[in-house]
Design a protein around this motif. Structure first.
Motif, mmCIF file in Angstrom:
data_model
loop_
_atom_site.group_PDB
_atom_site.id
_atom_site.type_symbol
_atom_site.label_atom_id
_atom_site.label_comp_id
_atom_site.label_asym_id
_atom_site.label_seq_id
_atom_site.Cartn_x
_atom_site.Cartn_y
_atom_site.Cartn_z
ATOM 1 N N ASP A 38 0.820 -1.217 0.000
ATOM 2 C CA ASP A 38 0.000 0.000 0.000
ATOM 3 C C ASP A 38 0.847 1.257 0.000
ATOM 4 N N SER A 39 2.151 1.102 0.205
ATOM 5 C CA SER A 39 3.085 2.226 0.175
ATOM 6 C C SER A 39 4.451 1.678 -0.216
ATOM 7 N N TRP A 40 5.517 2.400 0.139
ATOM 8 C CA TRP A 40 6.854 2.050 -0.319
ATOM 9 C C TRP A 40 7.253 0.613 0.015
ATOM 10 N N ALA A 41 7.769 -0.076 -0.989
ATOM 11 C CA ALA A 41 8.422 -1.371 -0.789
ATOM 12 C C ALA A 41 9.867 -1.224 -1.251
ATOM 13 N N ASP A 42 10.801 -1.643 -0.417
ATOM 14 C CA ASP A 42 12.225 -1.510 -0.728
ATOM 15 C C ASP A 42 12.975 -2.529 0.139
ATOM 16 N N GLN A 71 7.703 -4.285 -13.861
ATOM 17 C CA GLN A 71 8.493 -4.756 -12.733
ATOM 18 C C GLN A 71 7.625 -5.560 -11.787
ATOM 19 N N VAL A 72 8.033 -6.777 -11.487
ATOM 20 C CA VAL A 72 7.344 -7.599 -10.499
ATOM 21 C C VAL A 72 8.124 -7.472 -9.199
ATOM 22 N N GLY A 73 7.686 -6.545 -8.360
ATOM 23 C CA GLY A 73 8.377 -6.249 -7.110
ATOM 24 C C GLY A 73 9.359 -5.105 -7.263
ATOM 25 N N ASN A 74 9.605 -4.402 -6.165
ATOM 26 C CA ASN A 74 10.488 -3.234 -6.169
ATOM 27 C C ASN A 74 11.619 -3.409 -5.167
ATOM 28 N N GLU A 75 12.850 -3.440 -5.666
ATOM 29 C CA GLU A 75 14.039 -3.626 -4.821
ATOM 30 C C GLU A 75 13.841 -4.773 -3.829
ATOM 31 N N ILE A 76 13.973 -5.991 -4.337
ATOM 32 C CA ILE A 76 13.587 -7.164 -3.538
ATOM 33 C C ILE A 76 14.755 -8.098 -3.206
ATOM 34 N N PRO A 77 15.920 -7.590 -2.747
ATOM 35 C CA PRO A 77 16.998 -8.519 -2.384
ATOM 36 C C PRO A 77 16.617 -9.435 -1.238
ATOM 37 N N GLY A 78 15.642 -9.017 -0.419
ATOM 38 C CA GLY A 78 15.165 -9.856 0.680
ATOM 39 C C GLY A 78 13.808 -10.478 0.394
ATOM 40 N N ILE A 85 10.623 -7.450 -15.447
ATOM 41 C CA ILE A 85 11.860 -7.080 -14.756
ATOM 42 C C ILE A 85 11.823 -7.574 -13.317
ATOM 43 N N VAL A 86 12.953 -8.112 -12.854
ATOM 44 C CA VAL A 86 13.166 -8.371 -11.430
ATOM 45 C C VAL A 86 14.273 -7.427 -10.982
ATOM 46 N N HIS A 87 14.047 -6.723 -9.857
ATOM 47 C CA HIS A 87 14.808 -5.519 -9.517
ATOM 48 C C HIS A 87 15.442 -5.603 -8.129
ATOM 49 N N LEU A 88 16.759 -5.344 -8.085
ATOM 50 C CA LEU A 88 17.490 -5.264 -6.820
ATOM 51 C C LEU A 88 18.162 -3.905 -6.670
ATOM 52 N N ASP A 89 18.512 -3.562 -5.442
ATOM 53 C CA ASP A 89 19.246 -2.332 -5.159
ATOM 54 C C ASP A 89 20.754 -2.571 -5.243
ATOM 55 N N GLU A 90 21.534 -1.521 -5.040
ATOM 56 C CA GLU A 90 23.002 -1.580 -4.988
ATOM 57 C C GLU A 90 23.576 -2.312 -6.202
ATOM 58 N N GLY A 91 23.356 -1.697 -7.376
ATOM 59 C CA GLY A 91 23.750 -2.321 -8.623
ATOM 60 C C GLY A 91 25.240 -2.546 -8.795
ATOM 61 N N ASN A 92 26.040 -1.983 -7.920
ATOM 62 C CA ASN A 92 27.492 -2.198 -7.979
ATOM 63 C C ASN A 92 27.939 -3.444 -7.211
ATOM 64 N N LEU A 113 18.383 -2.854 -11.990
ATOM 65 C CA LEU A 113 19.320 -2.453 -10.939
ATOM 66 C C LEU A 113 19.047 -1.018 -10.504
ATOM 67 N N SER A 114 19.198 -0.758 -9.216
ATOM 68 C CA SER A 114 19.261 0.611 -8.706
ATOM 69 C C SER A 114 20.726 0.984 -8.540
ATOM 70 N N TYR A 115 21.012 2.289 -8.701
ATOM 71 C CA TYR A 115 22.388 2.767 -8.480
ATOM 72 C C TYR A 115 22.333 4.165 -7.880
ATOM 73 N N TYR A 116 22.621 4.227 -6.566
ATOM 74 C CA TYR A 116 22.608 5.482 -5.824
ATOM 75 C C TYR A 116 23.927 5.626 -5.055
ATOM 76 N N PRO A 117 24.909 6.285 -5.623
ATOM 77 C CA PRO A 117 26.155 6.502 -4.874
ATOM 78 C C PRO A 117 25.909 7.139 -3.505
ATOM 79 N N PHE A 118 24.898 7.999 -3.401
ATOM 80 C CA PHE A 118 24.587 8.680 -2.140
ATOM 81 C C PHE A 118 24.283 7.671 -1.035
ATOM 82 N N TRP A 119 23.484 6.653 -1.347
ATOM 83 C CA TRP A 119 23.111 5.671 -0.332
ATOM 84 C C TRP A 119 24.228 4.660 -0.081
#
Length: 351
Positions: A125-129, A173-180, A216-223, A247-253
């Motif tokens: 219902d709101s942010w999934a990460d 995208q089936v799911g948003n940033e789903i490494p877990g 698409i299947v999507h994870l964070d920290e693309g590096n 992949l997500s790629y955020y040098p800031f995070w």
């Protein structure tokens, strides 16, 4: 009553007229034709845009002219719009909206401007990460079998509503940033067999709408190659069905300048494409709004890294909420200035 020959003649003349008219209008400006598909997707996730407009936020070009935000993005090379979907969201300005109905309106608006469309299902219902993958409240007490049906029906329902107005996304995208995993705890990576089934229900619902849509299947920290190998090795072992690794790629995070991690990102992109024989795509990227030159250089380097993937398997780069100016959103990784104008960081998409 006219005879058949006269009717045929009139129809032929009318057909020639419309063909001639359509041929004079660029495909990306002609609502009678589908959007032009470019080789490389240059995108923007603009889930906040409808709310920004509703609350009275105005967007301006560098010369001070007020303009449609989507036009400003298009003028800077953006050809793709990504939209998140929540199941039963609230009406909070920054953490709500993005319902099926709002998504349909926004997707149609973007398509009419010649944009390609990506739909990002959070199944929440709101942010999934990575830190939160909460089930929608309406699904909280459902059995695992019911959750499988929920994922299929929700995916099919949203995509059907889009198709009804003439929008078939190029990517889903089936799911948003789903490494877990997603839909915790049932869809956690602690239970890969169940996660695989949930992901496959999203895949099946998408392909039932149109087999050409890429899932698409999507994870964070693309590096982070180790994270991606671990996840997609498990996905392969459990027969997860998908077309693209997102992949997500955020040098800031990551808490490192992009110069320290961009080579790792490029190497991971190439490894994912070859190891799993999949296309790859940066579906989220962002840099600090007040470090314009650094963000420009980071974005240009990211685009270069994706284009370097062999055999054209690097599909594109999507900036997350470039229009989400900080005074409105509280978010520091947009590419918008306090005067309502885009920063030159976005010019990296023009190259």
């Amino acid at each position: 009553m006219k005879n058949i020959k006269d009717q045929f003649y009139c129809i032929a003349i009318i057909g020639l007229f419309f063909t001639s008219c359509n041929s004079q209008i660029p495909a990306d400006q002609n609502p009678m034709l589908p959007p032009t598909v470019s080789t490389f997707a240059k995108g923007a996730d603009v889930g906040w845009l409808p709310q920004m407009e509703t609350t009275g936020y105005k967007f301006y070009d560098v010369d001070g002219t007020q303009k449609d935000c989507l036009q400003l993005l298009k003028d800077r090379g953006i050809n793709t719009i990504r939209l998140r979907v929540w199941v039963n969201p609230n009406d909070d300005k920054a953490s709500g909206h993005c319902s099926k109905e709002e998504t349909v309106v926004m997707a149609l608006r973007a398509q009419k401007m010649g944009m390609r469309i990506m739909i990002d299902f959070h199944y929440s219902d709101s942010w999934a990460d990575p830190g939160k993958q909460f089930k929608p409240k309406a699904w909280e007490n459902h059995s695992f079998s019911e959750l499988l049906t929920d994922v299929y029906n929700h995916t099919f329902d949203v995509l059907s509503a889009l198709k009804k107005v003439g929008v078939t996304p190029e990517w889903v995208q089936v799911g948003n940033e789903i490494p877990g995993g997603m839909l915790w705890p049932e869809g956690s990576t602690k239970n890969w067999l169940q996660l695989a089934q949930l992901l496959n229900k999203g895949y099946e619902a998408t392909k039932a709408i149109d087999p050409k849509i890429k899932v698409i299947v999507h994870l964070d920290e693309g590096n982070d190659n180790a994270k991606f190998r671990w996840f997609f090795d498990n996905a392969k072992a459990n027969n997860v069905k998908y077309d693209v690794i997102g992949l997500s790629y955020y040098p800031f995070w990551i808490k490192k300048d992009y110069t320290e991690t961009i080579v790792d990102l490029e190497n991971n992109l190439k490894d994912m494409a070859s190891r799993y024989d999949k296309e790859v795509m940066i579906v989220e990227v962002g840099g600090e709004y007040d470090k314009v030159q650094n963000t420009y250089e980071m974005l240009a380097a990211t685009i270069k890294a994706v284009k370097a993937v062999p055999n054209n398997k690097g599909l594109g780069v999507i900036y997350w909420e470039p229009e989400g100016e900080k005074s409105w959103s509280g978010y520091s990784l947009s590419t918008w200035q306090s005067n309502g104008k885009p920063s030159t960081a976005l010019d990296a998409f023009k190259e």
